[in-house]
Each structure stands twice: as C-alpha cells, then as structure tokens.
Design an enzyme around this catalytic site. Structure first.
Site, PDB file in Angstrom:
ATOM      1  N   HIS A 199      41.842  89.495  37.733  1.00  0.00           N
ATOM      2  CA  HIS A 199      40.754  89.613  38.921  1.00  0.00           C
ATOM      3  C   HIS A 199      41.479  88.618  39.814  1.00  0.00           C
ATOM      4  CE1 HIS A 199      36.625  89.471  40.021  1.00  0.00           C
ATOM      5  NE2 HIS A 199      36.796  87.998  40.378  1.00  0.00           N
ATOM      6  N   HIS A 216      42.677  87.308  45.247  1.00  0.00           N
ATOM      7  CA  HIS A 216      42.713  86.009  46.027  1.00  0.00           C
ATOM      8  C   HIS A 216      44.071  85.479  45.831  1.00  0.00           C
ATOM      9  CE1 HIS A 216      38.436  85.822  46.096  1.00  0.00           C
ATOM     10  NE2 HIS A 216      38.562  86.174  44.612  1.00  0.00           N
ATOM     11  N   LYS A 266      36.680  94.870  50.629  1.00  0.00           N
ATOM     12  CA  LYS A 266      36.562  93.183  50.300  1.00  0.00           C
ATOM     13  C   LYS A 266      36.039  92.523  51.482  1.00  0.00           C
ATOM     14  CE  LYS A 266      37.114  89.485  47.687  1.00  0.00           C
ATOM     15  NZ  LYS A 266      36.343  89.565  46.490  1.00  0.00           N
TER      16      LYS A 266
END
Length: 327
Positions: A199, A216, A266
């Site tokens: 993730h 990220h 995103k």
C-alpha cells in the site's frame, strides 16, 4: 397529489420537536461526511500533535541517512503548476522527474527495494500469491536496511521504549510481520489482497472507484513515470508557504501531488523526494509504533521545514498506511 401533501403536513406537525432536531442533525452529519469524502479535507487538516521525542529522533535519522539523494547532483524534478483540492485541471505539461542518476539504484538498499516492486497485483480485490522467492526478496530487503544508521537508530529507540524486541533477529521478524503480512483491504476475509508495504510503497488500484490508494514513494513514482504508466498532474502548495515557487519545491523536501496511474486517479498523494528506502521505513515504523497506529497526525522538523506524518494500523499490529504531508 393533494392527498400526499395532507399526509406529509400531518406527519410533520405530529413529529416532536426533539425528533425534528435529531433528524436535522443526522442530515447535517451525512452532508458533512459526504463533503469530507469528496474533497479529502482530512488529508490536509486535522489536529497535529508534537510528540516530545519523535521530532528530534526523526531528525537524527534524517541526518544519518547517508543514502539520501541531493537535488541537482543525484536527481532533478520539475514540479510545474500548483493545483487545489477542487481543481480538475492538469497543471503539468512535463514529467515530475527530469532525470535521476541511474547509479543510485545500484546501492544495496535501493536495489533490494526495487526488487520488491513487481511482486504485487496492483488491483485490490485480487488475491496476492507470495512465492518463496518473493519471501526471500522481502527478507533480503529487511537485512539490507537493518545495516543502515537510520534503522539502527529506530531500533535503539523503539527497544528502549519496550515497543519492539531488543534482539536483532526478533526485531527483523517484527519488521517483516508489520510490513509484509498480507491481509484483506476489501473486507472480504476469503482472500488477502494487500499489505502495508504494498500500500505505502507500491500503490494499489481500486478499479471500481477509478482510484489509486497508497503509493507514497518517489522511487516507484519515478520508475512508473519512466515506463509511461504514470501521468503527473501538478502539486499542492504548502499552506504556510503561499508564495513558494516551483524551483523552491524542486529542493529535497516532501511533495503532495496529483497523478494518474494506469488510468486511475490519485487525487492527493504525499511522498518524500530523494530519501532512501531505509529512512522511509525507519520513519514510518517509528511513527506507527510510537503512536500505535492510531491515526494521529505528528508534526516533525527535518532540516528547516516541518513535515506532518500520519500512520494508521490494520487490525491489532499491522501497518495500514503511512505518509508525509508538506505543511
């Protein structure tokens, strides 16, 4: 029509005052929730907490990060246009990364990190099958980052607080379990489709929502952009530094950006730029365990700017997400 109007009028006047107030409150709560989900206010806003020990600890890890890249020497980015939460414009004509020195990817922690990025199905709802080779790659990565100063500092602090085991092998196992244990992010317990590592560092596609979750990490961003799978849209400016330029944002600091990945959006994603895999793993591990993944927003100071870090847990002790926000 007149009949239903009479029924409605009768029902309305027969309602008690308390019931009407309760109904109005529920409608207000529903409206607020929909507004929150639509504009992602929670990503930028919230009560920040200053943990008395986290900021100086993270600064120590930052200063000890010998593999951190330097802008203009190891890489160059082009942030281009600023965007806002309500805007749907594409404010970036070019890629975010202008270039990255390919030699940095030969460093042990970078090399073992990159080996993990193709081990996952990006779409949520599809069961992940972890092979013995992939388990070995995970362990090689854990072994590599443990030999670095940022992770040794993190281990020393966490063990001193009784949050992890003091022994090297036990701590490595805790790291492995926290980051690589698979679980179901969709809620369907019949299969496991996600992990903290996937993730945070790889990213996940929620095809039904045409949405990207997680993602990220700047290395994954650069590699996916280079392959033509990622379309950068622009960056969110700092709420404190209103007049900062694109050139200023090209320096070594976190960026909050918008992008498309494999056709999914995103809308708001924060990541460090130029940091090493070991620093990011150490930072997220410390912030997650020190706060027990309760989702509180920690404010830490790195160099001459503030960073907000938010970490959430999955279940009792697994990491769900962790990301930085430029304040």
């Amino acid at each position: 029509m007149a009949y239903w109007h009479d029924v409605y009028t009768t029902l309305y006047f027969e309602m008690s005052r308390d019931f009407k107030l309760c109904l109005l409150w529920l409608l207000f709560a529903l409206f607020s929730y929909l507004l929150y989900k639509t504009f992602d206010f929670g990503y930028f806003h919230g009560v920040t907490h200053s943990h008395p020990e986290l900021s100086p600890l993270c600064k120590r890890m930052w200063n000890a990060d010998k593999n951190r890249l330097f802008p203009g020497v190891d890489y160059k980015i082009n942030p281009q246009g600023e965007i806002s939460q309500n805007s749907r414009q594409d404010r970036a004509t070019y890629s975010l990364f202008t270039w990255v020195d390919p030699r940095v990817f030969e460093r042990p922690t970078f090399k073992t990190f990159i080996a993990l990025l193709d081990n996952y199905e990006s779409e949520t709802g599809r069961e992940e099958v972890v092979t013995q080779q992939e388990k070995g790659e995970n362990q090689h990565f854990i072994d590599a980052i443990y030999e670095t100063e940022p992770m040794k500092i993190a281990h020393e602090y966490l063990a001193g607080k009784g949050l992890v085991e003091a022994g090297q092998s036990q701590f490595k196992k805790q790291l492995y379990d926290m980051w690589f244990t698979m679980y179901s992010r969709t809620g369907d317990k019949s299969f496991k489709d996600s992990s903290g590592f996937e993730h945070v560092f790889v990213g996940e596609s929620q095809k039904k929502k045409a949405n990207v979750a997680g993602f990220h990490n700047w290395i994954q961003f650069y590699l996916q952009e280079k392959k033509g799978l990622l379309d950068y849209k622009g960056f969110y400016p700092s709420r404190r530094e209103k007049h900062i330029t694109s050139d200023d944002w090209s320096m070594n600091k976190p960026l909050t950006v918008r992008f498309n990945w494999k056709g999914d959006l995103k809308r708001i994603g924060g990541s460090f730029i130029g940091t090493s895999p070991e620093f990011e793993m150490a930072l997220c591990t410390v912030c997650f365990l020190a706060r027990k993944g309760d989702g509180r927003i920690d404010r830490i100071e790195l160099d001459h700017y503030d960073v907000i870090v938010k970490a959430h847990r999955f279940g009792a002790n697994l990491l769900s997400t962790c990301y930085p926000i430029n304040k």
